[in-house]
Write a protein that holds these residues in place. Structure first.
Motif, PDB file in Angstrom:
ATOM      1  N   GLY A  72      63.671  29.775  39.214  1.00 24.53           N
ATOM      2  CA  GLY A  72      65.496  28.506  39.113  1.00 24.53           C
ATOM      3  C   GLY A  72      63.856  26.698  39.556  1.00 24.53           C
ATOM      4  N   MET A  73      65.315  25.630  39.434  1.00 26.72           N
ATOM      5  CA  MET A  73      64.275  24.503  39.646  1.00 26.72           C
ATOM      6  C   MET A  73      65.247  23.582  40.376  1.00 26.72           C
ATOM      7  SD  MET A  73      64.384  22.973  35.388  1.00 26.72           S
ATOM      8  CE  MET A  73      63.097  22.328  36.320  1.00 26.72           C
ATOM      9  N   ARG A  74      64.514  22.919  41.828  1.00 27.65           N
ATOM     10  CA  ARG A  74      65.814  21.727  42.160  1.00 27.65           C
ATOM     11  C   ARG A  74      65.259  20.196  41.849  1.00 27.65           C
ATOM     12  NH1 ARG A  74      61.705  23.312  47.605  1.00 27.65           N
ATOM     13  NH2 ARG A  74      59.954  22.918  45.695  1.00 27.65           N
ATOM     14  N   THR A  75      64.774  19.600  41.053  1.00 30.49           N
ATOM     15  CA  THR A  75      64.267  18.939  40.604  1.00 30.49           C
ATOM     16  C   THR A  75      64.069  18.594  38.725  1.00 30.49           C
ATOM     17  OG1 THR A  75      63.657  17.930  42.808  1.00 30.49           O
ATOM     18  CG2 THR A  75      63.242  16.780  40.584  1.00 30.49           C
ATOM     19  N   LEU A  76      64.809  18.462  38.201  1.00 32.37           N
ATOM     20  CA  LEU A  76      64.061  17.955  36.964  1.00 32.37           C
ATOM     21  C   LEU A  76      64.819  16.002  37.050  1.00 32.37           C
ATOM     22  CD1 LEU A  76      64.805  20.174  34.021  1.00 32.37           C
ATOM     23  CD2 LEU A  76      64.123  17.705  33.898  1.00 32.37           C
ATOM     24  N   ASN A  77      63.158  15.748  36.247  1.00 30.22           N
ATOM     25  CA  ASN A  77      63.516  14.147  36.005  1.00 30.22           C
ATOM     26  C   ASN A  77      62.970  14.157  34.357  1.00 30.22           C
ATOM     27  OD1 ASN A  77      63.598  12.988  39.021  1.00 30.22           O
ATOM     28  ND2 ASN A  77      61.314  13.192  39.011  1.00 30.22           N
ATOM     29  N   PRO A  78      64.354  14.255  34.064  1.00 28.80           N
ATOM     30  CA  PRO A  78      64.359  14.127  31.765  1.00 28.80           C
ATOM     31  C   PRO A  78      63.478  12.962  31.248  1.00 28.80           C
ATOM     32  CG  PRO A  78      66.669  13.793  33.411  1.00 28.80           C
ATOM     33  CD  PRO A  78      66.048  14.348  33.956  1.00 28.80           C
ATOM     34  N   GLY A  79      62.287  12.025  31.682  1.00 22.65           N
ATOM     35  CA  GLY A  79      62.164  11.735  31.267  1.00 22.65           C
ATOM     36  C   GLY A  79      60.001  11.567  30.808  1.00 22.65           C
ATOM     37  N   PRO A  80      59.512  10.811  30.383  1.00 16.62           N
ATOM     38  CA  PRO A  80      58.154  11.167  30.291  1.00 16.62           C
ATOM     39  C   PRO A  80      57.693  11.716  30.945  1.00 16.62           C
ATOM     40  CG  PRO A  80      58.982   9.462  28.548  1.00 16.62           C
ATOM     41  CD  PRO A  80      60.060   9.498  29.547  1.00 16.62           C
ATOM     42  N   GLY A  81      56.935  12.799  31.576  1.00 15.70           N
ATOM     43  CA  GLY A  81      55.862  13.041  32.696  1.00 15.70           C
ATOM     44  C   GLY A  81      57.221  13.172  33.999  1.00 15.70           C
ATOM     45  N   GLY A  82      58.086  13.710  33.975  1.00 14.11           N
ATOM     46  CA  GLY A  82      59.187  13.383  34.579  1.00 14.11           C
ATOM     47  C   GLY A  82      58.777  15.066  35.515  1.00 14.11           C
ATOM     48  N   LEU A  83      59.165  14.362  36.590  1.00 13.31           N
ATOM     49  CA  LEU A  83      58.982  15.913  37.765  1.00 13.31           C
ATOM     50  C   LEU A  83      59.636  16.924  37.305  1.00 13.31           C
ATOM     51  CD1 LEU A  83      57.924  17.044  40.961  1.00 13.31           C
ATOM     52  CD2 LEU A  83      59.887  15.975  41.600  1.00 13.31           C
ATOM     53  N   GLN A  84      59.178  18.114  37.127  1.00 12.68           N
ATOM     54  CA  GLN A  84      59.888  19.687  37.380  1.00 12.68           C
ATOM     55  C   GLN A  84      59.637  20.719  38.331  1.00 12.68           C
ATOM     56  OE1 GLN A  84      60.842  20.855  33.375  1.00 12.68           O
ATOM     57  NE2 GLN A  84      60.463  18.896  32.575  1.00 12.68           N
ATOM     58  N   ASP A  85      60.154  20.628  39.080  1.00  7.05           N
ATOM     59  CA  ASP A  85      60.287  21.700  40.749  1.00  7.05           C
ATOM     60  C   ASP A  85      60.258  22.901  40.326  1.00  7.05           C
ATOM     61  OD1 ASP A  85      59.753  22.001  43.103  1.00  7.05           O
ATOM     62  OD2 ASP A  85      60.938  20.905  43.460  1.00  7.05           O
ATOM     63  N   THR A  86      59.756  23.810  40.324  1.00 10.07           N
ATOM     64  CA  THR A  86      60.224  25.176  39.277  1.00 10.07           C
ATOM     65  C   THR A  86      59.719  25.476  41.386  1.00 10.07           C
ATOM     66  OG1 THR A  86      58.811  25.593  37.990  1.00 10.07           O
ATOM     67  CG2 THR A  86      59.299  27.399  38.420  1.00 10.07           C
ATOM     68  N   VAL A  87      60.926  27.466  41.441  1.00 10.85           N
ATOM     69  CA  VAL A  87      60.804  27.740  42.327  1.00 10.85           C
ATOM     70  C   VAL A  87      60.481  28.835  41.985  1.00 10.85           C
ATOM     71  CG1 VAL A  87      61.765  25.772  43.606  1.00 10.85           C
ATOM     72  CG2 VAL A  87      63.126  28.118  42.609  1.00 10.85           C
ATOM     73  N   ALA A  88      60.019  29.817  43.293  1.00 11.03           N
ATOM     74  CA  ALA A  88      60.060  31.374  42.857  1.00 11.03           C
ATOM     75  C   ALA A  88      61.204  32.521  43.852  1.00 11.03           C
ATOM     76  CB  ALA A  88      58.711  32.050  43.691  1.00 11.03           C
ATOM     77  N   THR A  89      62.050  31.660  44.664  1.00 13.61           N
ATOM     78  CA  THR A  89      63.101  32.157  45.499  1.00 13.61           C
ATOM     79  C   THR A  89      63.688  33.134  44.739  1.00 13.61           C
ATOM     80  OG1 THR A  89      62.993  29.764  46.510  1.00 13.61           O
ATOM     81  CG2 THR A  89      64.563  31.430  46.435  1.00 13.61           C
ATOM     82  N   VAL A  90      64.028  34.355  45.394  1.00  9.95           N
ATOM     83  CA  VAL A  90      65.454  34.817  44.934  1.00  9.95           C
ATOM     84  C   VAL A  90      66.474  35.362  45.887  1.00  9.95           C
ATOM     85  CG1 VAL A  90      65.526  37.944  44.023  1.00  9.95           C
ATOM     86  CG2 VAL A  90      63.075  35.969  43.141  1.00  9.95           C
ATOM     87  N   THR A  91      67.718  35.367  45.792  1.00 12.01           N
ATOM     88  CA  THR A  91      68.499  35.487  46.223  1.00 12.01           C
ATOM     89  C   THR A  91      69.700  36.165  45.758  1.00 12.01           C
ATOM     90  OG1 THR A  91      69.075  32.854  45.871  1.00 12.01           O
ATOM     91  CG2 THR A  91      68.023  33.198  47.981  1.00 12.01           C
TER      92      THR A  91
END
Length: 353
Positions: A176-195
């Motif tokens: 999943g992801m914790r942050t998605l900035n929906p714009g040019p070059g925006g941060l997309q913070d992907t994680v490996a967390t499993v719960t």
């Protein structure tokens, strides 16, 4: 059940560190524009259904209870891609839409599962210029058309766009992801967390992390294995073809046969012991590095093999799929790279292929 026909229309989820995204510059930069869908070919198991009554939707989730398909949350095709809490219900027997009680909180990329005839929403992304993970969790009872608030997800493991699977009373989330900035070059913070979350006890448990971080990824449980398929890592062009399987008994990850086509933003659904994957985003063909896939590919979990099937009549990403009685329903999604919500509603029946 509706009669199926072949139609020919027209001429034819431990968190990874935050890093800068490799998003395509066009991601969500053309608000309110939905590319026209022309000349789709419906055959070889595909059928066109009544479009989403409430209009185009993307980055939503779906759930099936009985013969009804619920479309939950997502973003709308307005001037700012507004996140919505709208819930719409598709009757698979009558090919008609109706409304249901909206989610208490507007959500996109919600993590959705069904246990005991109730729909669970365990976290999501939401917000305006920057989409952030929320800890909000709810359960919906179709019998009463009411939402009940659940205790929030434990701090630190909240995310949206995770792979989701169900085994017994437990709901599994991977990546999943914790942050998605929906714009040019925006941060997309992907994680490996499993719960996992137990729908009866309300207990959360942290499990061994994915071998690699993933978001916009497919998920399914077959037998005692939780499969995580494809997806991407910190940007929609960073697509992957890997397939991981988590043994629910030994609690160990293993790698399985890779997808024929690396892609993220896919939709997945299970029929029997096979996982069907549809569409996606991030195609790099030298001319448009952010194109949408039309691929339909199926994974046989017993044989660890992939097969290519008839392509989607309307290629989409940011959509979701669910099986009802052996037929897979795929409402909404984006028809071009980035934000391009559509009201298309298709079904695929594997036995007709």
């Amino acid at each position: 059940m509706k009669k199926w026909t072949s139609l020919f229309l027209g001429a034819v989820l431990a968190a990874a560190p935050a890093v800068q995204a490799h998003a395509h510059p066009s991601h969500l930069t053309h608000p309110g524009v939905t590319p026209a869908v022309t000349d789709p070919f419906y055959g070889k198991g595909w059928q066109r259904l009544a479009p989403i009554a409430g209009g185009p939707r993307q980055e939503h989730s779906v759930a099936a209870v009985g013969d009804k398909v619920y479309v939950l949350g997502g973003v709308l095709a307005d001037s700012s891609f507004t996140t919505t809490g709208k819930v719409e219900v598709y009757d698979t027997e009558r090919d008609v839409w109706s409304g249901a009680a909206p989610m208490p909180v507007p959500m996109n990329h919600p993590n959705v599962a069904v246990v005991g005839g109730k729909v669970y929403v365990l976290g999501c992304l939401s917000g305006g210029a920057s989409w952030q993970a929320l800890r909000d969790s709810f359960v919906y009872d179709p019998n009463t058309n009411r939402w009940t608030t659940l205790p929030p997800i434990p701090a630190g493991i909240e995310r949206g766009s995770a792979a989701v699977g169900v085994h017994g009373t437990k709901i599994y989330l991977a990546g999943g992801m914790r942050t998605l900035n929906p714009g040019p070059g925006g941060l997309q913070d992907t994680v490996a967390t499993v719960t996992s979350y137990d729908a009866v006890t309300g207990r959360w448990e942290t499990l061994p992390s994915l071998p690699q971080a993933r978001d916009h990824v497919g998920g399914a449980v077959i037998g005692t294995k939780f499969y995580v398929l494809g997806g991407r890592d910190r940007g929609q062009v960073n697509v992957r073809d890997t397939v991981y399987a988590f043994d629910l008994r030994s609690r160990r990850w293993s790698e399985r046969a890779a997808m024929p086509t690396a892609r993220g933003g896919i939709a997945t659904a299970v029929v029997g012991t096979k996982i069907y994957t549809f569409g996606g985003e991030g195609k790099q063909d030298g001319t448009n590095p952010n194109a949408v896939f039309n691929e339909t590919e199926v994974y046989d979990a017993l044989r660890d093999r992939w097969q290519r099937l008839a392509p989607m009549p309307v290629p989409r990403h940011g959509t979701a799929a669910v099986a009802v009685g052996g037929t897979i329903y795929i409402p909404g999604g984006g028809t071009a790279g980035g934000g391009s919500p559509a009201d298309v509603n298709d079904a695929y029946r594997p036995t007709l292929w």
